[in-house]
Design an enzyme around this catalytic site. Sequence first.
Site, PDB file in Angstrom:
ATOM      1  N   HIS A 119      80.027  41.119  44.732  1.00 48.89           N
ATOM      2  CA  HIS A 119      81.134  41.504  43.864  1.00 48.89           C
ATOM      3  C   HIS A 119      80.746  41.254  42.398  1.00 48.89           C
ATOM      4  O   HIS A 119      81.284  41.881  41.492  1.00 48.89           O
ATOM      5  CB  HIS A 119      82.399  40.706  44.194  1.00 48.89           C
ATOM      6  CG  HIS A 119      82.995  41.056  45.516  1.00 48.89           C
ATOM      7  ND1 HIS A 119      82.605  40.443  46.678  1.00 48.89           N
ATOM      8  CD2 HIS A 119      83.940  41.958  45.862  1.00 48.89           C
ATOM      9  CE1 HIS A 119      83.300  40.964  47.690  1.00 48.89           C
ATOM     10  NE2 HIS A 119      84.105  41.881  47.223  1.00 48.89           N
ATOM     11  N   ASP A 135      80.149  50.444  50.147  1.00 49.87           N
ATOM     12  CA  ASP A 135      81.089  49.428  49.698  1.00 49.87           C
ATOM     13  C   ASP A 135      81.641  49.906  48.347  1.00 49.87           C
ATOM     14  O   ASP A 135      81.151  50.886  47.771  1.00 49.87           O
ATOM     15  CB  ASP A 135      80.379  48.076  49.564  1.00 49.87           C
ATOM     16  CG  ASP A 135      81.332  46.896  49.669  1.00 49.87           C
ATOM     17  OD1 ASP A 135      82.566  47.105  49.588  1.00 49.87           O
ATOM     18  OD2 ASP A 135      80.855  45.753  49.807  1.00 49.87           O
TER      19      ASP A 135
END
Length: 477
Positions: free
Chosen positions: A192, A262
Amino acid sequence: MTAEEKAGQVLLPFFKGMAVEAQADAIERLHLAGSIIMGDNVPLDAQGRMDVQGMAAINHRLAQAAAANGRPWPGIIAVDQEGGQVARLGPPLTEWPTPMSYGAAGSGPLAREAGQGLAAELVPLGFNLDFAPDTDVTIGPKDVTIGARSLSSDPGAAAALGVAFSEGMLTAGVLPAVKHFPGHGSMTVDSHLSLPTQTATVAELSARDWKPFQAAATAGLPMVMTGHIAVPALEPGVPASLSAPTYTALRGLGFKGVAVTDALNMGAVTKQYPGGTAAVMALAAGADLLLMPADVGQAHAAIVHAVATGGLPPERLDEAARRVATMMVWNARTAPKAGAPPGSSAALSARVSASAVTVLSGPCGGPMVPGAVQVAGGKPADRARFEAAAARAGLSLGSGPVVSLIGYGGRGAGGDIAVALDAPWPLQESTAPVKVALYGRSDGAFDALAAVLAGKAAARGKLPAAVGSFPAGTGCP
């Protein structure tokens, strides 16, 4: 379909807050695949709980926008609902423990039943895709991102339980997406924020991280998510989600479904690939569906431009759009139309926790506490839930042994009984003589804990991953 329509068909965007009409307009204008619902898109009632009718209305509006261009398959309405820390939709839906609970319980049938139960409550809200389960094989405390989202540190167990959970979801009519190929559970950096590097060889990956994805391919599951992880053995320095050798490796396992990236707005991608470049790279590499581009308009324009100027072969876009459309046609034909009312799986969720609770050290029979107990640690809501569960189990509060709760990201604890509510790793540095892994903080999980403390139930779970000197498989006989 025109190039513009096909470019939209491979994009699954997010939106901010309650800007539903703006999102519906974008879906219609750019011919987008549908939408993902994030936490800030969930309407709440006056009590702070999810507004069930409001959520269903939002999803209906977005599905309506996807159908406005006349395509005969439904739009994708997706969510991240794994259980545990990753649950965008709260009460009155059933609250589920962490996925590691299934590894501790060690039961394929239970995982399948839970997958069906979780997914069945999504159907009446209009969801048809859930980015779950996470089949990453965890390496333990150094796994900073996945943790208790992982089913197990054992590749075979993660594979079998991941397939079982996915098949349960499909029975309810919701598409699963196993994630994150080529495996995030052995990464020590959070994608992230920045790009992790996987230093294992292909042989090592095949023996560990890829086993759940091989099982997913063999079972014919419809979707695999690729992670933002650089694998030098495949292509140095490039996130797997944008790397052609990664998609070749995934297809080499026999996977024939939709490969989804993702979220493309994550730091591992945006720091290196600004604008629409990541979308074109991912498509060219072999992705079929591009999740959450930072700017969906930019991504759409970049794809159309790349096809027009020869930067992206039109047959690659055709293949990706066809896979996504085929999956949605299939889901519309096979999915049951009915679902289950909110909260209808609460008893099943409690059964999962009762099957998972694990005693690492301490007595395996009889009461652990002498009829009274004190609680420390955790969040105020955790302590309140523990106290309510203790009372239901016939335990009085305010005296007796101290139960120290350890929440998500917590450190080791003292007291008499240390209880890990998420990943069990903090128990290795806990000084409490009795150590218990609960893998959840739902009412059902606390009821399972209280029953074990009161001697009314046995702790049936086994550690699905090593915790310090406690090897995987530790637990009461």
